[in-house]
Motif scaffolding. Structure first.
Motif, PDB file in Angstrom:
ATOM      1  N   ALA A 122       0.837  -1.209   0.000  1.00  0.00           N
ATOM      2  CA  ALA A 122       0.000   0.000   0.000  1.00  0.00           C
ATOM      3  C   ALA A 122       0.870   1.256   0.000  1.00  0.00           C
ATOM      4  CB  ALA A 122      -0.928  -0.006   1.205  1.00  0.00           C
ATOM      5  N   ASP A 123       1.971   1.206   0.736  1.00  0.00           N
ATOM      6  CA  ASP A 123       2.860   2.369   0.791  1.00  0.00           C
ATOM      7  C   ASP A 123       3.537   2.606  -0.557  1.00  0.00           C
ATOM      8  OD1 ASP A 123       4.028   4.513   2.398  1.00  0.00           O
ATOM      9  OD2 ASP A 123       5.914   3.454   2.080  1.00  0.00           O
ATOM     10  N   TYR A 124       3.920   1.512  -1.238  1.00  0.00           N
ATOM     11  CA  TYR A 124       4.507   1.660  -2.578  1.00  0.00           C
ATOM     12  C   TYR A 124       3.517   2.332  -3.525  1.00  0.00           C
ATOM     13  CZ  TYR A 124       8.770  -1.034  -1.726  1.00  0.00           C
ATOM     14  OH  TYR A 124       9.991  -1.458  -1.275  1.00  0.00           O
ATOM     15  N   GLU A 125       2.255   1.921  -3.444  1.00  0.00           N
ATOM     16  CA  GLU A 125       1.233   2.538  -4.301  1.00  0.00           C
ATOM     17  C   GLU A 125       1.094   4.028  -3.992  1.00  0.00           C
ATOM     18  OE1 GLU A 125      -2.518   0.650  -4.625  1.00  0.00           O
ATOM     19  OE2 GLU A 125      -1.681  -1.284  -5.235  1.00  0.00           O
ATOM     20  N   LYS A 126       1.096   4.350  -2.724  1.00  0.00           N
ATOM     21  CA  LYS A 126       0.982   5.750  -2.310  1.00  0.00           C
ATOM     22  C   LYS A 126       2.140   6.576  -2.881  1.00  0.00           C
ATOM     23  CE  LYS A 126       0.769   8.561   1.936  1.00  0.00           C
ATOM     24  NZ  LYS A 126       2.072   9.237   1.858  1.00  0.00           N
ATOM     25  N   GLN A 127       3.345   6.024  -2.777  1.00  0.00           N
ATOM     26  CA  GLN A 127       4.515   6.759  -3.259  1.00  0.00           C
ATOM     27  C   GLN A 127       4.507   6.902  -4.786  1.00  0.00           C
ATOM     28  OE1 GLN A 127       8.388   5.961  -1.147  1.00  0.00           O
ATOM     29  NE2 GLN A 127       7.206   4.301  -0.241  1.00  0.00           N
ATOM     30  N   MET A 128       4.048   5.861  -5.494  1.00  0.00           N
ATOM     31  CA  MET A 128       3.991   5.959  -6.949  1.00  0.00           C
ATOM     32  C   MET A 128       2.944   6.976  -7.391  1.00  0.00           C
ATOM     33  SD  MET A 128       4.839   2.169  -8.528  1.00  0.00           S
ATOM     34  CE  MET A 128       3.806   1.167  -7.477  1.00  0.00           C
ATOM     35  N   LYS A 129       1.825   7.029  -6.660  1.00  0.00           N
ATOM     36  CA  LYS A 129       0.811   8.046  -6.967  1.00  0.00           C
ATOM     37  C   LYS A 129       1.363   9.444  -6.743  1.00  0.00           C
ATOM     38  CE  LYS A 129      -3.338   5.294  -5.959  1.00  0.00           C
ATOM     39  NZ  LYS A 129      -4.442   5.086  -4.988  1.00  0.00           N
ATOM     40  N   GLU A 130       2.145   9.599  -5.686  1.00  0.00           N
ATOM     41  CA  GLU A 130       2.755  10.905  -5.400  1.00  0.00           C
ATOM     42  C   GLU A 130       3.738  11.317  -6.496  1.00  0.00           C
ATOM     43  OE1 GLU A 130       4.449  10.364  -1.550  1.00  0.00           O
ATOM     44  OE2 GLU A 130       2.534  10.647  -0.497  1.00  0.00           O
ATOM     45  N   GLN A 131       4.267  10.324  -7.203  1.00  0.00           N
ATOM     46  CA  GLN A 131       5.176  10.602  -8.318  1.00  0.00           C
ATOM     47  C   GLN A 131       4.411  10.833  -9.628  1.00  0.00           C
ATOM     48  OE1 GLN A 131       8.378  11.145  -8.140  1.00  0.00           O
ATOM     49  NE2 GLN A 131       8.668  10.575  -5.990  1.00  0.00           N
TER      50      GLN A 131
END
Length: 327
Positions: A280-289
């Protein structure tokens, strides 16, 4: 040169030689582990745990050296070194082992199992142990454990994808193993095998149009810089293992052999669950990118990839695995 200077230099040289000798001879056995993983990947943290535990339990008699980013070469090259008896191991998927023992290839087949606990049932079963023995005889490889889960693989492109038809004409990077190639072809894309280290540049230069990968690898390789969409197909449940040389392994005292297998399995479980917790954190970070992450109905992809099992001769094996998963 004064007597004091000569004495100091001699003492310094002696200390350096003693240090080198200590590092060279402290361990009776050394295992060099190669992996394509980046150091921030949860699975790499598991490898660090494996190293620490093995060295502690053997009193430093077995040394484990880690080589991230495929520093020792391609997986296939390291597997060949292991066949020759070298003290090397590689974190590898079943597809690359299928050239020696066909059964391993089914681990990379589409929609085989759900999540880590599902696929773990398969790779800790008596059936899987039969495959490992068959592999030893066929190629001289020893599986330490095969419960290193890297996540479900998804599609990364520069356009939205919702159905297999949307992948028509897309040149998609995938490993060169037949099961991966056939899966991507069945999903509608054109499979394009290449090393993981080449993917970023190939996307940047438009040599390929897309890639399929699990979140930790996608983020670790900064693919958000060269793709804009992640489509959560979850088509392959990526399970990997630590595979070494059977000849090297058999030279170890029985106690050390047991420690390597026990600690590999323990670290694999811990690393896999850490991977699960990190998604979930990886998804959050990719969305932020700036990436778009799409949840889709995967039923059309499941249906499109069903023939892969028949095409590669895995029909009966798939049925055996289904029974394991139902227990």
């Amino acid at each position: 040169m004064s007597f004091i200077t000569r004495t100091w230099r001699a003492a310094t040289l002696g200390m350096a030689l003693a240090t080198l000798a200590g590092s060279a001879f402290a361990a009776d056995y050394t295992l060099s582990v190669n992996t394509a993983l980046a150091q921030q990947d949860p699975l790499y943290k598991g490898l660090e745990e494996f190293k620490k535990s093995v060295e502690q339990r053997t009193g430093g008699k077995v040394s484990v050296r880690l080589f991230p980013g495929s520093q020792l070469g391609k997986d296939e090259d390291v597997l060949e070194q292991a066949r020759a008896g070298a003290g090397v191991a590689v974190v590898v998927d079943g597809g690359r082992l299928a050239v020696f023992t066909k059964e391993f290839g089914v681990l990379g087949a589409p929609y085989l199992a759900q999540g880590y606990e599902g696929i773990r049932k398969v790779v800790t079963s008596p059936l899987f142990e039969q495959w490992t023995e068959k592999l030893r005889k066929a190629s001289g490889h020893q599986v330490l454990s095969f419960n290193w889960w890297q996540g479900e693989r998804h599609v990364l492109t520069n356009k939205p994808v919702a159905t297999p038809a949307d992948l028509g004409g897309i040149r998609m990077r995938t490993p060169g193993a037949p099961v991966w190639m056939e899966t991507i072809r069945a999903m509608g894309a054109t499979p394009t095998p290449m090393g993981w280290s080449e993917v970023y540049t190939a996307l940047q230069q438009k040599v390929i149009d897309g890639v399929e990968a699990q979140h930790p690898a996608s983020y670790g390789s900064r693919l958000y810089e060269v793709t804009s969409h992640v489509t959560k197909t979850g088509h392959i449940n990526l399970i990997t293992g630590i595979v070494t040389s059977a000849a090297w392994f058999d030279k170890l005292p029985a106690e050390y052999r047991q420690i390597l297998r026990e600690e590999s399995t323990k670290a694999g479980d811990n690393a896999s669950r850490a991977t699960e917790a990190s998604l979930a954190d990886y998804e959050k970070q990719m969305k932020e990118q700036g990436m778009t992450i799409a949840e889709i109905d995967v039923a059309p992809f499941r249906e499109a990839t069903k023939p892969v099992y028949d095409k590669l001769g895995y029909t009966e094996l798939h049925q055996e695995i289904e029974k394991i998963l139902q227990n």
